[in-house]
Design a protein around this motif. Structure first.
Motif, PDB file in Angstrom:
ATOM      1  N   LEU A 199      44.267  28.146  37.867  1.00 22.02           N
ATOM      2  CA  LEU A 199      42.916  28.682  37.695  1.00 22.02           C
ATOM      3  C   LEU A 199      42.688  29.397  36.368  1.00 22.02           C
ATOM      4  O   LEU A 199      41.541  29.665  36.001  1.00 22.02           O
ATOM      5  CB  LEU A 199      42.589  29.631  38.856  1.00 22.02           C
ATOM      6  CG  LEU A 199      42.626  28.975  40.251  1.00 22.02           C
ATOM      7  CD1 LEU A 199      42.341  30.003  41.328  1.00 22.02           C
ATOM      8  CD2 LEU A 199      41.657  27.807  40.338  1.00 22.02           C
ATOM      9  N   ALA A 200      43.746  29.669  35.629  1.00 24.44           N
ATOM     10  CA  ALA A 200      43.592  30.367  34.343  1.00 24.44           C
ATOM     11  C   ALA A 200      42.619  29.670  33.387  1.00 24.44           C
ATOM     12  O   ALA A 200      41.820  30.350  32.723  1.00 24.44           O
ATOM     13  CB  ALA A 200      44.961  30.540  33.685  1.00 24.44           C
ATOM     14  N   PRO A 201      42.624  28.346  33.289  1.00 21.26           N
ATOM     15  CA  PRO A 201      41.683  27.703  32.355  1.00 21.26           C
ATOM     16  C   PRO A 201      40.215  27.927  32.691  1.00 21.26           C
ATOM     17  O   PRO A 201      39.342  27.689  31.858  1.00 21.26           O
ATOM     18  CB  PRO A 201      42.045  26.209  32.479  1.00 21.26           C
ATOM     19  CG  PRO A 201      43.454  26.184  32.968  1.00 21.26           C
ATOM     20  CD  PRO A 201      43.547  27.352  33.887  1.00 21.26           C
ATOM     21  N   PHE A 202      39.940  28.406  33.902  1.00 26.47           N
ATOM     22  CA  PHE A 202      38.556  28.625  34.338  1.00 26.47           C
ATOM     23  C   PHE A 202      38.147  30.096  34.267  1.00 26.47           C
ATOM     24  O   PHE A 202      37.097  30.483  34.779  1.00 26.47           O
ATOM     25  CB  PHE A 202      38.372  28.109  35.771  1.00 26.47           C
ATOM     26  CG  PHE A 202      38.690  26.652  35.922  1.00 26.47           C
ATOM     27  CD1 PHE A 202      37.748  25.680  35.616  1.00 26.47           C
ATOM     28  CD2 PHE A 202      39.952  26.251  36.342  1.00 26.47           C
ATOM     29  CE1 PHE A 202      38.043  24.331  35.748  1.00 26.47           C
ATOM     30  CE2 PHE A 202      40.262  24.899  36.471  1.00 26.47           C
ATOM     31  CZ  PHE A 202      39.308  23.935  36.175  1.00 26.47           C
ATOM     32  N   GLY A 203      38.991  30.933  33.666  1.00 30.45           N
ATOM     33  CA  GLY A 203      38.667  32.355  33.568  1.00 30.45           C
ATOM     34  C   GLY A 203      38.903  33.116  34.861  1.00 30.45           C
ATOM     35  O   GLY A 203      38.376  34.216  35.047  1.00 30.45           O
ATOM     36  N   ILE A 204      39.696  32.547  35.751  1.00 30.36           N
ATOM     37  CA  ILE A 204      39.988  33.181  37.051  1.00 30.36           C
ATOM     38  C   ILE A 204      41.411  33.708  37.028  1.00 30.36           C
ATOM     39  O   ILE A 204      42.352  32.950  36.745  1.00 30.36           O
ATOM     40  CB  ILE A 204      39.827  32.158  38.195  1.00 30.36           C
ATOM     41  CG1 ILE A 204      38.403  31.588  38.209  1.00 30.36           C
ATOM     42  CG2 ILE A 204      40.170  32.802  39.544  1.00 30.36           C
ATOM     43  CD1 ILE A 204      38.250  30.347  39.095  1.00 30.36           C
ATOM     44  N   THR A 205      41.575  34.987  37.300  1.00 22.73           N
ATOM     45  CA  THR A 205      42.912  35.573  37.362  1.00 22.73           C
ATOM     46  C   THR A 205      43.350  35.729  38.806  1.00 22.73           C
ATOM     47  O   THR A 205      42.530  35.927  39.706  1.00 22.73           O
ATOM     48  CB  THR A 205      42.969  36.948  36.666  1.00 22.73           C
ATOM     49  OG1 THR A 205      42.179  37.888  37.412  1.00 22.73           O
ATOM     50  CG2 THR A 205      42.467  36.865  35.239  1.00 22.73           C
ATOM     51  N   VAL A 206      44.649  35.633  39.017  1.00 27.23           N
ATOM     52  CA  VAL A 206      45.243  35.800  40.351  1.00 27.23           C
ATOM     53  C   VAL A 206      46.452  36.707  40.200  1.00 27.23           C
ATOM     54  O   VAL A 206      47.400  36.384  39.475  1.00 27.23           O
ATOM     55  CB  VAL A 206      45.681  34.452  40.956  1.00 27.23           C
ATOM     56  CG1 VAL A 206      46.200  34.664  42.375  1.00 27.23           C
ATOM     57  CG2 VAL A 206      44.542  33.440  40.941  1.00 27.23           C
ATOM     58  N   ASN A 207      46.405  37.850  40.859  1.00 24.38           N
ATOM     59  CA  ASN A 207      47.500  38.807  40.779  1.00 24.38           C
ATOM     60  C   ASN A 207      47.855  39.342  42.159  1.00 24.38           C
ATOM     61  O   ASN A 207      47.054  39.262  43.095  1.00 24.38           O
ATOM     62  CB  ASN A 207      47.130  39.964  39.851  1.00 24.38           C
ATOM     63  CG  ASN A 207      47.038  39.518  38.399  1.00 24.38           C
ATOM     64  OD1 ASN A 207      48.050  39.227  37.763  1.00 24.38           O
ATOM     65  ND2 ASN A 207      45.815  39.438  37.869  1.00 24.38           N
ATOM     66  N   MET A 208      49.063  39.866  42.269  1.00 22.54           N
ATOM     67  CA  MET A 208      49.566  40.386  43.536  1.00 22.54           C
ATOM     68  C   MET A 208      49.852  41.880  43.438  1.00 22.54           C
ATOM     69  O   MET A 208      50.403  42.334  42.434  1.00 22.54           O
ATOM     70  CB  MET A 208      50.856  39.658  43.943  1.00 22.54           C
ATOM     71  CG  MET A 208      50.654  38.252  44.467  1.00 22.54           C
ATOM     72  SD  MET A 208      49.988  37.066  43.269  1.00 22.54           S
ATOM     73  CE  MET A 208      51.315  36.958  42.076  1.00 22.54           C
ATOM     74  N   VAL A 209      49.490  42.609  44.472  1.00 25.88           N
ATOM     75  CA  VAL A 209      49.862  44.015  44.605  1.00 25.88           C
ATOM     76  C   VAL A 209      50.825  44.111  45.777  1.00 25.88           C
ATOM     77  O   VAL A 209      50.532  43.610  46.873  1.00 25.88           O
ATOM     78  CB  VAL A 209      48.626  44.902  44.845  1.00 25.88           C
ATOM     79  CG1 VAL A 209      49.052  46.344  45.114  1.00 25.88           C
ATOM     80  CG2 VAL A 209      47.689  44.846  43.638  1.00 25.88           C
ATOM     81  N   ALA A 210      51.976  44.720  45.538  1.00 30.16           N
ATOM     82  CA  ALA A 210      53.020  44.785  46.564  1.00 30.16           C
ATOM     83  C   ALA A 210      53.304  46.246  46.918  1.00 30.16           C
ATOM     84  O   ALA A 210      54.077  46.913  46.229  1.00 30.16           O
ATOM     85  CB  ALA A 210      54.290  44.096  46.066  1.00 30.16           C
ATOM     86  N   PRO A 211      52.679  46.755  47.979  1.00 37.69           N
ATOM     87  CA  PRO A 211      52.884  48.155  48.345  1.00 37.69           C
ATOM     88  C   PRO A 211      54.247  48.395  48.992  1.00 37.69           C
ATOM     89  O   PRO A 211      54.805  47.514  49.660  1.00 37.69           O
ATOM     90  CB  PRO A 211      51.767  48.422  49.372  1.00 37.69           C
ATOM     91  CG  PRO A 211      50.818  47.265  49.243  1.00 37.69           C
ATOM     92  CD  PRO A 211      51.648  46.116  48.800  1.00 37.69           C
ATOM     93  N   GLY A 212      54.748  49.603  48.784  1.00 41.66           N
ATOM     94  CA  GLY A 212      55.876  50.086  49.559  1.00 41.66           C
ATOM     95  C   GLY A 212      55.337  50.747  50.821  1.00 41.66           C
ATOM     96  O   GLY A 212      54.210  50.461  51.247  1.00 41.66           O
ATOM     97  N   PRO A 213      56.098  51.651  51.445  1.00 42.38           N
ATOM     98  CA  PRO A 213      55.621  52.318  52.655  1.00 42.38           C
ATOM     99  C   PRO A 213      54.358  53.137  52.392  1.00 42.38           C
ATOM    100  O   PRO A 213      54.344  53.995  51.518  1.00 42.38           O
ATOM    101  CB  PRO A 213      56.790  53.240  53.047  1.00 42.38           C
ATOM    102  CG  PRO A 213      57.989  52.637  52.379  1.00 42.38           C
ATOM    103  CD  PRO A 213      57.476  52.044  51.104  1.00 42.38           C
TER     104      PRO A 213
END
Length: 243
Positions: A160-174
């Motif tokens: 999706l990067a070529p379309f200006g769409i970002t995808v990221n992950m947030v990984a919480p602890g406790p």
């Protein structure tokens, strides 16, 4: 559509999801909550819909309806369940169920909303993974599918990067003060205190800690950041933590 955009937030009826929804609302987003229950709070820019994300057909119907009615710019997939069990007590059905909730539901929601994001040349996808993706005792189904979120999200980021769409992950602890956490760790217990002491920052996370990370990835300023994993864990992902 509000100036900031329109965001789907799954699991926004409580805990981390509610904190994310409130943070986005405060920044001017319109928020569509998708959860088993409607939030007990309201906001002029909040639209609450009930859906069982374990149900693939119900999820598909909800996603299609939202895509028809809204030009969604942001997707935050936060809904999650642990199903804690020792490996010999975990079943293939547990993995299949959590795969639908953590992976399948996200894929369905993205599939319905990404055509507009591509057309607009802008989109933000934030997937809530977990520190448990690195391994956690008694978390076979949870760790497997939360790790799967990372692999899936990194693949989406490339596509999706070529379309200006970002995808990221947030990984919480406790994270303290959530139903999911306190189903396993009783509030105010010695176990809760011992867990906080084992975290390098010497405290448990709060839902607002996770919401701040999501808000960062959701912003237009984060346009050159994609495929990344941000651990919001007080340092727990750096060393060994027994939960």
């Amino acid at each position: 559509m509000s100036d900031a955009g329109t965001a789907i937030v799954t699991g926004a009826s409580g805990g981390i999801g509610a904190a994310i929804a409130k943070a986005l609302l405060a920044d001017g987003y319109r928020v569509i909550s998708l959860a088993l229950e409607k939030p007990a709070w309201s906001h002029p820019q909040l639209e609450a819909r009930t859906v069982d994300l374990f149900d693939a057909r119900a999820t598909e119907a909800a996603a299609a309806e939202i895509a028809r009615e809204h030009r969604v710019t942001h997707l935050v997939h936060n809904a999650g369940v642990i199903r804690a069990n020792a490996v010999e007590s975990t079943t293939a059905a547990d993995i299949a169920a959590l795969a639908q909730l953590h992976l399948g539901a996200a894929l369905t929601l993205l599939g319905a909303t990404v055509p507009h994001m591509k057309q607009a040349g802008f989109g933000r996808v934030v997937l809530i993974s977990s520190r448990a993706a690195l391994g956690a005792t008694g978390r076979t189904a949870y760790s497997a599918t939360k790790a799967g979120i990372i692999g899936m999200g990194r693949t989406w980021a490339l596509e999706l990067a070529p379309f200006g769409i970002t995808v990221n992950m947030v990984a919480p602890g406790p994270v303290q003060g959530t139903q999911m956490f306190h189903e396993i760790i009783p509030a105010g217990s010695e176990r809760e205190s011992a867990l906080a002491a084992a975290i390098p920052m010497r405290r448990l996370g709060q839902p607002e800690d996770v919401a701040a990370a999501v808000k960062f990835f959701a912003g237009r300023e984060a346009s050159f950041i994609t495929g990344q994993i941000l651990y919001v864990c007080g340092g727990a992902s750096v060393g060994t933590l027994v939960i």
